[in-house]
Write an enzyme that holds these catalytic residues in place. Structure first.
Site, PDB file in Angstrom:
ATOM      1  N   ASN A  57       3.264   4.002  -2.505  1.00 57.79           N
ATOM      2  CA  ASN A  57       2.937   4.937  -3.576  1.00 57.79           C
ATOM      3  C   ASN A  57       2.381   4.184  -4.802  1.00 57.79           C
ATOM      4  OD1 ASN A  57       4.711   7.033  -5.787  1.00 57.79           O
ATOM      5  ND2 ASN A  57       3.165   7.786  -4.375  1.00 57.79           N
ATOM      6  N   TRP A  58       3.074   3.126  -5.207  1.00 57.84           N
ATOM      7  CA  TRP A  58       2.628   2.333  -6.368  1.00 57.84           C
ATOM      8  C   TRP A  58       1.599   1.282  -5.946  1.00 57.84           C
ATOM      9  CZ3 TRP A  58       1.607   2.854 -11.044  1.00 57.84           C
ATOM     10  CH2 TRP A  58       1.699   1.870 -12.016  1.00 57.84           C
ATOM     11  N   GLY A  59       1.790   0.717  -4.774  1.00 60.03           N
ATOM     12  CA  GLY A  59       0.851  -0.293  -4.283  1.00 60.03           C
ATOM     13  C   GLY A  59      -0.561   0.264  -4.231  1.00 60.03           C
ATOM     14  N   SER A 111       0.825  -1.207   0.000  1.00 60.54           N
ATOM     15  CA  SER A 111       0.000   0.000   0.000  1.00 60.54           C
ATOM     16  C   SER A 111       0.861   1.259   0.000  1.00 60.54           C
ATOM     17  CB  SER A 111      -0.892   0.002   1.235  1.00 60.54           C
ATOM     18  OG  SER A 111      -0.060  -0.124   2.379  1.00 60.54           O
ATOM     19  N   ALA A 117       4.042   6.594 -10.283  1.00 61.45           N
ATOM     20  CA  ALA A 117       2.763   6.382  -9.605  1.00 61.45           C
ATOM     21  C   ALA A 117       1.908   7.659  -9.477  1.00 61.45           C
ATOM     22  CB  ALA A 117       3.002   5.759  -8.231  1.00 61.45           C
ATOM     23  N   PHE A 177       0.839  -2.438   5.627  1.00 58.74           N
ATOM     24  CA  PHE A 177       1.774  -2.528   6.760  1.00 58.74           C
ATOM     25  C   PHE A 177       1.352  -1.423   7.717  1.00 58.74           C
ATOM     26  CE2 PHE A 177       5.878  -1.300   8.709  1.00 58.74           C
ATOM     27  CZ  PHE A 177       6.240  -2.520   9.254  1.00 58.74           C
ATOM     28  N   LYS A 219      16.766  -0.275 -14.552  1.00 60.85           N
ATOM     29  CA  LYS A 219      16.654   1.165 -14.888  1.00 60.85           C
ATOM     30  C   LYS A 219      16.764   2.010 -13.625  1.00 60.85           C
ATOM     31  CE  LYS A 219      12.373   1.720 -13.275  1.00 60.85           C
ATOM     32  NZ  LYS A 219      11.918   2.692 -12.299  1.00 60.85           N
ATOM     33  N   ASN A 221      14.396   7.658  -7.780  1.00 63.38           N
ATOM     34  CA  ASN A 221      15.824   7.319  -7.808  1.00 63.38           C
ATOM     35  C   ASN A 221      16.663   8.489  -8.289  1.00 63.38           C
ATOM     36  OD1 ASN A 221      16.299   4.305  -7.142  1.00 63.38           O
ATOM     37  ND2 ASN A 221      14.411   4.337  -8.337  1.00 63.38           N
TER      38      ASN A 221
HETATM   39  N1  LIG Z   1       6.172   4.486  -6.920  1.00 65.87           N
HETATM   40  C1  LIG Z   1       6.293   4.318  -8.223  1.00 65.87           C
HETATM   41  O1  LIG Z   1       6.183   5.283  -9.009  1.00 65.87           O
HETATM   42  C2  LIG Z   1       6.524   2.962  -8.777  1.00 65.87           C
HETATM   43  C3  LIG Z   1       7.031   1.937  -8.009  1.00 65.87           C
HETATM   44  N2  LIG Z   1       7.261   0.713  -8.551  1.00 65.87           N
HETATM   45  C4  LIG Z   1       7.784  -0.393  -7.742  1.00 65.87           C
HETATM   46  O2  LIG Z   1       6.745  -0.865  -6.923  1.00 65.87           O
HETATM   47  C5  LIG Z   1       7.288  -1.423  -5.713  1.00 65.87           C
HETATM   48  C6  LIG Z   1       6.528  -0.841  -4.548  1.00 65.87           C
HETATM   49  O3  LIG Z   1       6.779   0.543  -4.493  1.00 65.87           O
HETATM   50  P1  LIG Z   1       5.840   1.589  -3.729  1.00 65.87           P
HETATM   51  O4  LIG Z   1       4.452   1.097  -3.641  1.00 65.87           O
HETATM   52  O5  LIG Z   1       6.043   2.896  -4.440  1.00 65.87           O
HETATM   53  O6  LIG Z   1       6.412   1.592  -2.242  1.00 65.87           O
HETATM   54  P2  LIG Z   1       6.971   2.872  -1.428  1.00 65.87           P
HETATM   55  O7  LIG Z   1       8.312   3.232  -1.972  1.00 65.87           O
HETATM   56  O8  LIG Z   1       5.933   3.912  -1.408  1.00 65.87           O
HETATM   57  O9  LIG Z   1       7.232   2.282   0.024  1.00 65.87           O
HETATM   58  C7  LIG Z   1       6.355   2.479   1.089  1.00 65.87           C
HETATM   59  C8  LIG Z   1       5.656   1.204   1.461  1.00 65.87           C
HETATM   60  O10 LIG Z   1       6.563   0.326   2.166  1.00 65.87           O
HETATM   61  C9  LIG Z   1       5.858  -0.177   3.276  1.00 65.87           C
HETATM   62  N3  LIG Z   1       6.734  -0.645   4.329  1.00 65.87           N
HETATM   63  C10 LIG Z   1       7.550   0.079   5.135  1.00 65.87           C
HETATM   64  N4  LIG Z   1       8.167  -0.719   6.033  1.00 65.87           N
HETATM   65  C11 LIG Z   1       7.738  -1.977   5.769  1.00 65.87           C
HETATM   66  C12 LIG Z   1       8.015  -3.240   6.337  1.00 65.87           C
HETATM   67  N5  LIG Z   1       8.881  -3.378   7.351  1.00 65.87           N
HETATM   68  N6  LIG Z   1       7.384  -4.320   5.836  1.00 65.87           N
HETATM   69  C13 LIG Z   1       6.543  -4.205   4.802  1.00 65.87           C
HETATM   70  N7  LIG Z   1       6.223  -3.031   4.220  1.00 65.87           N
HETATM   71  C14 LIG Z   1       6.819  -1.933   4.702  1.00 65.87           C
HETATM   72  C15 LIG Z   1       5.007   0.988   3.727  1.00 65.87           C
HETATM   73  O11 LIG Z   1       3.991   0.546   4.568  1.00 65.87           O
HETATM   74  C16 LIG Z   1       4.490   1.469   2.389  1.00 65.87           C
HETATM   75  O12 LIG Z   1       3.355   0.728   2.004  1.00 65.87           O
HETATM   76  C17 LIG Z   1       8.786  -1.084  -5.732  1.00 65.87           C
HETATM   77  O13 LIG Z   1       9.510  -2.225  -6.111  1.00 65.87           O
HETATM   78  C18 LIG Z   1       8.893   0.001  -6.793  1.00 65.87           C
HETATM   79  O14 LIG Z   1      10.136   0.014  -7.479  1.00 65.87           O
HETATM   80  C19 LIG Z   1       6.973   0.458  -9.852  1.00 65.87           C
HETATM   81  C20 LIG Z   1       6.447   1.432 -10.664  1.00 65.87           C
HETATM   82  C21 LIG Z   1       6.180   2.753 -10.191  1.00 65.87           C
HETATM   83  O1  LIG Z   2       9.386   2.587 -11.579  1.00 67.39           O
HETATM   84  C1  LIG Z   2       9.042   3.744 -11.658  1.00 67.39           C
HETATM   85  C2  LIG Z   2       8.474   4.343 -12.871  1.00 67.39           C
HETATM   86  O2  LIG Z   2       8.060   3.380 -13.786  1.00 67.39           O
HETATM   87  C3  LIG Z   2       9.232   4.640 -10.514  1.00 67.39           C
HETATM   88  O3  LIG Z   2      10.556   4.989 -10.432  1.00 67.39           O
HETATM   89  P1  LIG Z   2      11.105   5.589  -9.066  1.00 67.39           P
HETATM   90  O4  LIG Z   2      11.034   4.507  -8.052  1.00 67.39           O
HETATM   91  O5  LIG Z   2      12.497   6.058  -9.392  1.00 67.39           O
HETATM   92  O6  LIG Z   2      10.176   6.731  -8.748  1.00 67.39           O
END
Ligand SMILES: NC(=O)C1=CN([C@@H]2O[C@H](COP(=O)(O)OP(=O)(O)OC[C@H]3O[C@@H](n4cnc5c(N)ncnc54)[C@H](O)[C@@H]3O)[C@@H](O)[C@H]2O)C=CC1
Ligand SMILES: O=C(CO)COP(=O)(O)O
Length: 369
Positions: free
Chosen positions: A15-17, A13, A156, A44, A216, A282
């Protein structure tokens, strides 16, 4: 796996979740013949100003910490219990920062039927006893469930605001595929993720999209370093050119089943490299390191409010794997990023580190008189 409608749970849950959970919950409402309306989202749990984040999501329908300002569908239900949230699910969508995946998978072991199907939206690798593994393969091996991937040029916050973008879903039908209407196939996945603002292409190349998505982030760190140094667009383009070469080489060397075409034909390839290097977390973290002379962990802490820049961990995983194979010299950009992040190598040395040209030797006869 039951006959459709399928029940879907999103694990994560951030940013992307939260964004993907919004996408999925919008589609389950619109396709009741295919999906159960209600979508569980495992959160979490944490306290925000004395209130549980799950309670805030379930009453105010916003994830105020990780996706503020975005209204979430009311059929998206936040659940702090991992095991309760996956109960009865046919489709699991994994979407957590990848450093937390092993712990989550360990908790799920023995609680998920091998008929369940999964999609990993994570970007990273698992490096362990089995060498370098795709995260979809790690989930598949650990939980004995079929797992594909979703990856694309998808910052996201833009997807959450419903600004148009594309993505790639990759999935291979399992050997025990139950047939249309009884199992997840490419059509079901398209219906689950495609929105008017989020265009999905479904392919088979799980390895290709996963490698591109993971690596990337490492290239984006290098891009942020040169941008932070004030070297401008030419330097950023050079980094992306060299980075793309190393991404493709890594794929061909360690995952020969991946297809080179995926890198330029799919959103998960060059397009994701470009968008991440333009405006991802990043690149922001690396720029901040460069300008403020702090390390990656400090930069993440000061900039991201609990979010994660996955390249920081991925460059270490890549370094560990390449060191095991004695191949660090074959991937000079990835190695440079690792040395900058973990060993304080000066960023200014990137051009020398990645220079592919043979040193120019002046022949004695050519020397100026
Ligand atoms: N944000 C984006 O723009 C994008 C992200 N992604 C990928 O998606 C995946 C998830 O990224 P996001 O949702 O953005 O996460 P995020 O970078 O927003 O991380 C925060 C999340 O981590 C959780 N968290 C913190 N401590 C924790 C623990 N001990 N155990 C379990 N969860 C914990 C938080 O509760 C929160 O849900 C990553 O691999 C990222 O590279 C892929 C495409 C876009
Ligand atoms: O994977 C992503 C875009 O597709 C998000 O990249 P960042 O984690 O660098 O924001």
């Amino acid at each position: 796996m039951h006959r459709q409608p399928f029940k879907v749970t999103v694990i994560g849950s951030g940013n992307w979740g939260t964004t993907i959970a919004k996408v999925v919950a919008e589609n389950t409402v619109q396709n009741p013949h295919l999906f159960n309306k209600d979508v569980n989202m495992w959160v979490f749990e944490e306290m925000i100003d004395g209130e549980k984040l799950t309670e805030i999501i379930n009453t105010r329908h916003q994830n105020v910490k990780y996706l503020p300002g975005i209204d979430l569908p009311h059929n998206l239900i936040a659940n702090p219990s991992l095991l309760d949230s996956v109960e009865g699910a046919d489709i699991l969508v994994f979407n957590v920062p990848h450093q937390f995946l092993p712990k989550i998978v360990l908790q799920l072991k023995g609680h998920v039927s091998n008929q369940v199907r999964a999609i990993s939206c994570l970007k990273g690798f698992e490096v362990g006893a089995k060498g370098v593994q795709l995260l979809s393969s790690y989930i598949k091996d650990e939980l004995d469930i079929q797992c594909g991937a979703l990856s694309g040029a998808n910052l996201a916050p833009e997807v959450a605001k419903e600004h148009w973008s594309e993505t790639t879903v990759a999935y291979q039908l399992p050997s025990d595929f139950k047939g249309e209407g009884f199992d997840v196939d490419h059509k079901v996945l398209k219906m689950l993720f495609h929105r008017p603002y989020f265009h999905v292409n479904v392919i088979d190349d799980v390895a290709g999209i996963s490698i591109a998505g993971a690596l990337k982030n490492v290239v984006a760190l290098a891009c942020g370093f040169v941008e932070g140094l004030g070297w401008g667009n030419n330097a950023a383009a050079a980094i992306q050119r060299v980075g793309l070469g190393e991404i493709i080489k890594f794929g061909q060397m360690f995952f020969p089943e991946s297809r080179v075409e995926t890198y330029y034909q799919e959103s998960a390839g060059v397009a994701d490299l470009i968008t991440t290097c333009s405006g991802g977390r990043n690149v922001k973290v690396a720029k901040y390191m460069s300008k403020n002379h702090v390390d990656a962990f400090q930069a993440e802490k000061e900039l991201l409010n609990g979010q994660s820049a996955q390249g920081v961990i991925t460059c270490k995983e890549v370094h560990e794997w390449l060191s095991t194979c004695e191949l660090t010299e074959d991937f000079p950009l990835f190695e440079a990023v690792y040395q900058i992040v973990y060993n304080n190598m000066p960023m200014e040395q990137i051009p020398e580190m990645i220079d592919e040209l043979e040193p120019f030797e002046v022949e004695e006869d050519d020397e100026p008189q």
